[in-house]
Design a protein around this motif. Sequence first.
Motif, PDB file in Angstrom:
ATOM      1  N   ARG A 199     -10.214   3.789  10.522  1.00 31.44           N
ATOM      2  CA  ARG A 199     -10.135   2.191  10.855  1.00 31.44           C
ATOM      3  C   ARG A 199     -10.989   1.548   9.849  1.00 31.44           C
ATOM      4  N   ASP A 200     -10.723   0.129  10.006  1.00 29.17           N
ATOM      5  CA  ASP A 200     -11.769  -0.476   9.057  1.00 29.17           C
ATOM      6  C   ASP A 200     -11.428  -0.264   7.638  1.00 29.17           C
ATOM      7  N   VAL A 201     -10.060   0.164   7.370  1.00 27.56           N
ATOM      8  CA  VAL A 201      -9.774   0.384   5.776  1.00 27.56           C
ATOM      9  C   VAL A 201      -9.227  -0.886   5.203  1.00 27.56           C
ATOM     10  N   VAL A 202     -10.265  -1.203   4.098  1.00 30.64           N
ATOM     11  CA  VAL A 202      -9.724  -2.597   3.303  1.00 30.64           C
ATOM     12  C   VAL A 202      -8.948  -2.052   2.177  1.00 30.64           C
ATOM     13  N   PRO A 203      -7.667  -2.834   1.946  1.00 29.78           N
ATOM     14  CA  PRO A 203      -6.682  -2.339   0.960  1.00 29.78           C
ATOM     15  C   PRO A 203      -7.121  -2.816  -0.374  1.00 29.78           C
ATOM     16  N   GLN A 228       2.463  -6.423  -0.043  1.00 27.48           N
ATOM     17  CA  GLN A 228       1.763  -6.435   1.601  1.00 27.48           C
ATOM     18  C   GLN A 228       2.510  -5.579   2.566  1.00 27.48           C
ATOM     19  N   ALA A 229       3.773  -5.362   2.441  1.00 27.36           N
ATOM     20  CA  ALA A 229       4.264  -4.359   3.625  1.00 27.36           C
ATOM     21  C   ALA A 229       3.867  -2.995   3.347  1.00 27.36           C
ATOM     22  N   ASP A 230       3.696  -2.540   2.089  1.00 30.98           N
ATOM     23  CA  ASP A 230       3.263  -1.199   1.772  1.00 30.98           C
ATOM     24  C   ASP A 230       1.783  -1.041   2.352  1.00 30.98           C
TER      25      ASP A 230
END
Length: 227
Positions: A34-38, A17-19
Amino acid sequence: MRLVMFDIDGTLTQTVQADDACFVRALADVFAFRDVVPDWSTYRHCSDSGILAELFLRRTGRALLAIELATFQAYFLSLLTAAIEAQPFSAVDGAAAMLTHLSDHSKFAVSLASGAWEASARLKLASAGLHLPETPGAFADTAPAREDIMRASFASAARTQARESFDGVTYIGDGVWDARASRNLGYRFIGIARDPAKAERLYAEGASHVFENYLDADAFLAALHDC
């Protein structure tokens, strides 16, 4: 001697999560992406270098320059450092003891094969109390493809052990990309997952066993011997 090859994020360290948060923020702050979904499983190569190169090409229509890569890496590392200062990372339960046991066992060799860049990978390991400077490994600096990273890790481990090959390789990971890369290379795969749905997905991708952590050392070692 069997080689046991470990992923890092989500496998040895509780840092997914942090990464992801630091990576997504760095994309926004450095490149205004922006709006990058991981959901990294949608990328061709699930590694820091592979994801960044593909996303940059998608958004700009050109290849990433070396200076742009260096700028991004430095900023990303600064975000991870700040995150650690706020809350040090933790190891997956039992990981330290298992790594020590395997490293001391004559039947096993240990290596790292991570989709993270080496600087960030080493930072996360150290924060989680896993100091592995002597452990051979390969990272996203080596190549974007997970299979190539794993091949490089194999070669590094073989050099360390002064041998050309191993009796077999078992890869330990938490992502579907780990399972797929293992299958492509003919490596056995053991999954690490706390979420039952994720565990089922890893089984569906070919995991022989899936564990929440390494606390049941006997069961984990038995799984390695089964491979």
